[in-house]
Design an enzyme around this catalytic site. Structure first.
Site, short mmCIF file in Angstrom:
data_model
loop_
_atom_site.label_atom_id
_atom_site.label_comp_id
_atom_site.label_asym_id
_atom_site.label_seq_id
_atom_site.Cartn_x
_atom_site.Cartn_y
_atom_site.Cartn_z
N ASP A 1 0.77 -1.22 -0.09
CA ASP A 1 0.13 0.18 -0.07
C ASP A 1 0.83 1.37 0.22
OD1 ASP A 1 0.87 -0.47 2.63
OD2 ASP A 1 -1.05 -0.54 3.57
N ASP B 1 -7.34 -2.37 14.45
CA ASP B 1 -8.62 -2.74 14.00
C ASP B 1 -8.78 -4.07 12.88
OD1 ASP B 1 -7.45 -1.87 11.39
OD2 ASP B 1 -8.80 -0.13 11.16
N HIS C 1 -6.92 -4.75 10.33
CA HIS C 1 -6.99 -4.67 8.87
C HIS C 1 -5.36 -4.92 8.41
CE1 HIS C 1 -4.76 -0.49 9.38
NE2 HIS C 1 -3.69 -1.44 9.51
N GLU D 1 -9.40 -1.62 5.50
CA GLU D 1 -10.10 -1.25 6.65
C GLU D 1 -11.39 -2.57 6.88
OE1 GLU D 1 -8.29 0.12 8.44
OE2 GLU D 1 -7.99 2.26 7.98
P1 PGA Z 1 2.37 -1.14 12.73
O1 PGA Z 1 1.25 -1.15 11.87
O2 PGA Z 1 3.14 -2.41 12.24
O3 PGA Z 1 3.09 -0.02 12.78
O4 PGA Z 1 1.66 -1.37 13.94
C1 PGA Z 1 0.81 -2.35 11.14
C2 PGA Z 1 -0.46 -2.08 10.16
O5 PGA Z 1 -1.36 -0.91 10.51
O6 PGA Z 1 -0.52 -2.69 9.27
#
Ligand code: PGA
Length: 260
Positions: free
Chosen positions: A67, A136, A138, A143
């Site tokens: 992404d 959440d 994702h 999302e």
């Molecule tokens: P993080 O983010 O590794 O910074 O916890 C993970 C994500 O949002 O996919």
């Protein structure tokens, strides 16, 4: 799903790097799906070490990132383009022409999304997709409510994701409101998925993803349907798993079989 519970972030990173190195060893022109966020940074450092000290060769590897933020140019310090070069690409021998990251600042993002999907196919599909997980639930920027069959597209970020990612920006208002992300259908087509999680803020999302129902509400739960998904998590992230003892036992038994 293979659930591997390890002591801490360091061990998670080391074990994950071993999986990547093993797959590159078996297929030097591996198509590797990559992720950003703080979770894979330790794995990237270990891969850099393996490249420098053990000759791990990325010269034929092709990479596709999950992404990118919309509205940030690729040289913006918070863009995932910048992040990937800073944390990994600048320190290994991957060829620049083999690096693919969704382009977040294009005028016609839909064309860019279709191009990305086409390019993944042209390169033979993703062999191993690295994934982090949001609070959440994702994966990528998929999302809650994302279609389980979705393709690369633009997603509106949740307030939770914006809050979580605000730590990388000077002000919360600077966090982009949209992201361009591989879809859940795109991710499911990877031949193998490797999801990493560390720390207590991931405990709930991990429990729901592994042991809850498969649901668009927790998009990482889609991995329950994947034929080859490995989840490497640390003690803290695994705290709420009901079958924790069984996952540990399974790993011990698998190691015994491998030694035979
Ligand atoms: P993080 O983010 O590794 O910074 O916890 C993970 C994500 O949002 O996919």
């Amino acid at each position: 799903m293979r659930v591997i519970i390890v002591k801490d972030y360091k061990e998670m990173s080391r074990r994950a790097a071993e999986v990547v190195a093993n797959r590159i060893g078996k297929k030097p022109d591996l198509v590797l799906g990559l992720a950003t966020g703080s979770t894979p940074v330790g794995m990237y450092s270990e891969l850099i070490r393996m490249h420098k000290e053990e000759g791990l060769d990325f010269s034929k590897v092709r990479s596709f990132n999950l992404d990118e933020y919309c509205g940030l140019s690729s040289d913006h310090p918070q863009s995932y383009h910048y992040f990937m070069h800073d944390k990994l690409f600048n320190h290994i021998n991957i060829r620049p022409e083999n690096i693919y990251i969704p382009i977040g600042d294009v005028e016609n993002a839909n064309i860019s999304c279709q191009w990305y999907e086409k390019k993944i196919k042209e390169e033979g599909g993703i062999d191993l997709q690295i994934l982090g997980i949001g609070r959440d639930g994702h994966i990528g920027f998929n999302e809650p409510g994302s279609s389980l069959g979705s393709r690369t597209r633009i997603k509106t970020l949740t307030k939770e994701t914006i809050e979580d990612n605000a730590r990388f920006f000077k002000k919360r208002e600077e966090v982009p409101l949209y992201g361009i992300t591989m879809g859940l259908g795109t991710i499911s087509e990877a031949r193998e998925c490797l999801l990493l999680a560390s720390g207590t803020n991931k405990t709930e999302a991990i429990q729901k993803s592994i042991e809850g129902p498969v649901s668009a509400e927790i998009t990482a739960s889609l991995l329950q349907l994947h034929p080859r998904a490995i989840i490497i998590i640390d003690e803290e992230a695994s705290q709420n798993l009901r079958q924790k003892d069984y996952y540990r036992y399974t790993e011990k038994m698998a190691e015994k079989l491998e030694r035979k």
